[in-house]
Design a protein around this motif. Structure first.
Motif, PDB file in Angstrom:
ATOM      1  N   ALA A  75      22.382 -74.370  26.460  1.00 52.57           N
ATOM      2  CA  ALA A  75      22.638 -73.513  27.991  1.00 52.57           C
ATOM      3  C   ALA A  75      20.771 -74.595  28.381  1.00 52.57           C
ATOM      4  CB  ALA A  75      22.422 -72.598  28.493  1.00 52.57           C
ATOM      5  N   VAL A  76      21.250 -75.049  29.931  1.00 56.48           N
ATOM      6  CA  VAL A  76      19.781 -75.669  30.239  1.00 56.48           C
ATOM      7  C   VAL A  76      19.290 -74.984  31.263  1.00 56.48           C
ATOM      8  CG1 VAL A  76      18.860 -77.378  31.282  1.00 56.48           C
ATOM      9  CG2 VAL A  76      20.886 -78.275  30.205  1.00 56.48           C
ATOM     10  N   HIS A  77      17.736 -73.811  30.481  1.00 54.21           N
ATOM     11  CA  HIS A  77      16.997 -73.680  31.851  1.00 54.21           C
ATOM     12  C   HIS A  77      15.496 -74.602  32.720  1.00 54.21           C
ATOM     13  CE1 HIS A  77      18.345 -70.212  29.121  1.00 54.21           C
ATOM     14  NE2 HIS A  77      18.377 -71.127  28.481  1.00 54.21           N
ATOM     15  N   HIS A  78      15.896 -74.341  32.952  1.00 53.01           N
ATOM     16  CA  HIS A  78      15.294 -75.113  34.206  1.00 53.01           C
ATOM     17  C   HIS A  78      13.593 -74.317  34.912  1.00 53.01           C
ATOM     18  CE1 HIS A  78      17.909 -77.958  34.604  1.00 53.01           C
ATOM     19  NE2 HIS A  78      18.938 -77.888  35.360  1.00 53.01           N
ATOM     20  N   ARG A  79      12.642 -75.111  34.954  1.00 54.22           N
ATOM     21  CA  ARG A  79      11.605 -74.542  35.578  1.00 54.22           C
ATOM     22  C   ARG A  79      12.351 -74.237  36.945  1.00 54.22           C
ATOM     23  NH1 ARG A  79       5.817 -77.489  33.998  1.00 54.22           N
ATOM     24  NH2 ARG A  79       6.088 -77.640  31.785  1.00 54.22           N
ATOM     25  N   GLN A  80      11.501 -72.577  37.909  1.00 52.48           N
ATOM     26  CA  GLN A  80      11.548 -72.347  39.177  1.00 52.48           C
ATOM     27  C   GLN A  80       9.717 -71.974  39.293  1.00 52.48           C
ATOM     28  OE1 GLN A  80      13.722 -68.825  38.263  1.00 52.48           O
ATOM     29  NE2 GLN A  80      16.114 -69.387  37.763  1.00 52.48           N
ATOM     30  N   SER A  81      10.461 -72.319  41.003  1.00 51.34           N
ATOM     31  CA  SER A  81       9.376 -71.700  41.471  1.00 51.34           C
ATOM     32  C   SER A  81       8.889 -70.662  41.915  1.00 51.34           C
ATOM     33  CB  SER A  81       9.473 -72.933  42.433  1.00 51.34           C
ATOM     34  OG  SER A  81       8.573 -73.506  43.727  1.00 51.34           O
ATOM     35  N   ARG A  82       8.138 -70.308  42.195  1.00 50.23           N
ATOM     36  CA  ARG A  82       7.529 -69.497  43.281  1.00 50.23           C
ATOM     37  C   ARG A  82       7.514 -69.523  44.333  1.00 50.23           C
ATOM     38  NH1 ARG A  82       4.441 -65.147  38.759  1.00 50.23           N
ATOM     39  NH2 ARG A  82       5.066 -66.546  36.465  1.00 50.23           N
ATOM     40  N   ALA A  83       7.271 -70.211  44.621  1.00 52.30           N
ATOM     41  CA  ALA A  83       7.160 -70.914  46.152  1.00 52.30           C
ATOM     42  C   ALA A  83       7.925 -71.820  46.960  1.00 52.30           C
ATOM     43  CB  ALA A  83       5.799 -72.039  46.501  1.00 52.30           C
ATOM     44  N   PHE A  84       9.123 -72.003  46.028  1.00 48.39           N
ATOM     45  CA  PHE A  84      10.434 -72.174  47.051  1.00 48.39           C
ATOM     46  C   PHE A  84      11.556 -71.469  45.760  1.00 48.39           C
ATOM     47  CE2 PHE A  84       6.815 -75.808  46.791  1.00 48.39           C
ATOM     48  CZ  PHE A  84       7.482 -75.588  47.941  1.00 48.39           C
ATOM     49  N   ASN A  85      12.487 -71.670  46.442  1.00 40.06           N
ATOM     50  CA  ASN A  85      14.356 -71.024  46.501  1.00 40.06           C
ATOM     51  C   ASN A  85      14.794 -71.623  45.462  1.00 40.06           C
ATOM     52  OD1 ASN A  85      13.398 -68.777  47.234  1.00 40.06           O
ATOM     53  ND2 ASN A  85      14.723 -69.008  49.627  1.00 40.06           N
TER      54      ASN A  85
END
Length: 162
Positions: free
Chosen positions: A152-162
Motif C-alpha cells: 500500500a502507498v501512503h501519500h502525505r496529506q496536507s492539513r491546509a487542503f482536502n
C-alpha cells in the motif's frame, strides 16, 4: 453404499453419505431404548453414544464390535459406514479447496502471466495456485491481504487542503 461399476471403466460415487450415528439412533429408537439404556447395554458412556449419534465422534473398530454384540449388525458394516462418511467428508473438503483455489486464481490475469513466462502453462488448478503463490511470494491464498497491505502507498496529506 459402495462403488458401483457402470458402463466402461467409469465408477459411480454417490454425492452423499450418512454418519453411522444416524443409523445407530434409528436402531436404538426401533428397539424402544433411550441412549442411556443403550449405553449401559453396550458398555459405553452415555456421552460417547450421544456424540456418535450427533456425528461428533466416529465409530471406531472397538465401538463397532460393541454395536455388533448388542444390535446384531456386523462390525464391518459399521466400520464401512464410517469409512464412507470419512471419504465423503474428505471429498467435500477437497471440493471446497478447489472452489477457493478457483476463486483465488480468477483474481489474476493468468493468461497474460503465462504468456509472459511468469507462470507455467497448465490446466491443473492446484499447480496453478502453487505457481501463483510462489510468484507473489506468499504462503497461502489467505495471506494475499497481508501482501496487499505491505504494498500500500501512503501519500502525505496536507492539513491546509482536502
Amino acid at each position: 453404499m459402495g462403488v458401483v461399476k457402470a458402463e466402461g471403466n467409469r465408477e459411480w460415487t454417490p454425492d452423499w453419505a450418512t454418519h453411522p450415528g444416524e443409523h445407530l439412533a434409528e436402531y436404538i429408537e426401533s428397539r424402544g431404548w433411550n441412549q442411556a439404556e443403550f449405553a449401559r447395554l453396550a458398555d459405553m458412556t452415555p456421552k460417547l453414544v450421544s456424540t456418535i449419534i450427533n456425528g461428533v465422534n466416529p465409530v471406531t473398530a472397538e465401538t463397532a464390535l460393541k454395536l455388533e454384540r448388542v444390535l446384531g449388525m456386523k462390525a464391518n458394516i459399521w466400520t464401512s459406514l464410517q469409512a464412507n462418511w470419512d471419504l465423503h467428508q474428505a471429498r467435500l473438503a477437497k471440493e471446497k479447496q478447489l472452489d477457493e483455489a478457483s476463486k483465488f486464481v480468477s483474481c489474476f490475469p493468468v493468461k497474460e502471466l503465462i504468456d509472459r513466462g511468469a507462470l507455467r502453462p497448465t490446466r491443473d488448478i492446484s499447480r496453478l495456485v502453487e505457481d501463483l503463490l510462489r510468484f507473489i511470494g506468499i504462503g497461502g491464498p489467505h495471506a494475499m491481504q497481508a501482501r496487499f497491505d505491505s504494498l500500500a502507498v501512503h501519500h502525505r496529506q496536507s492539513r491546509a487542503f482536502n
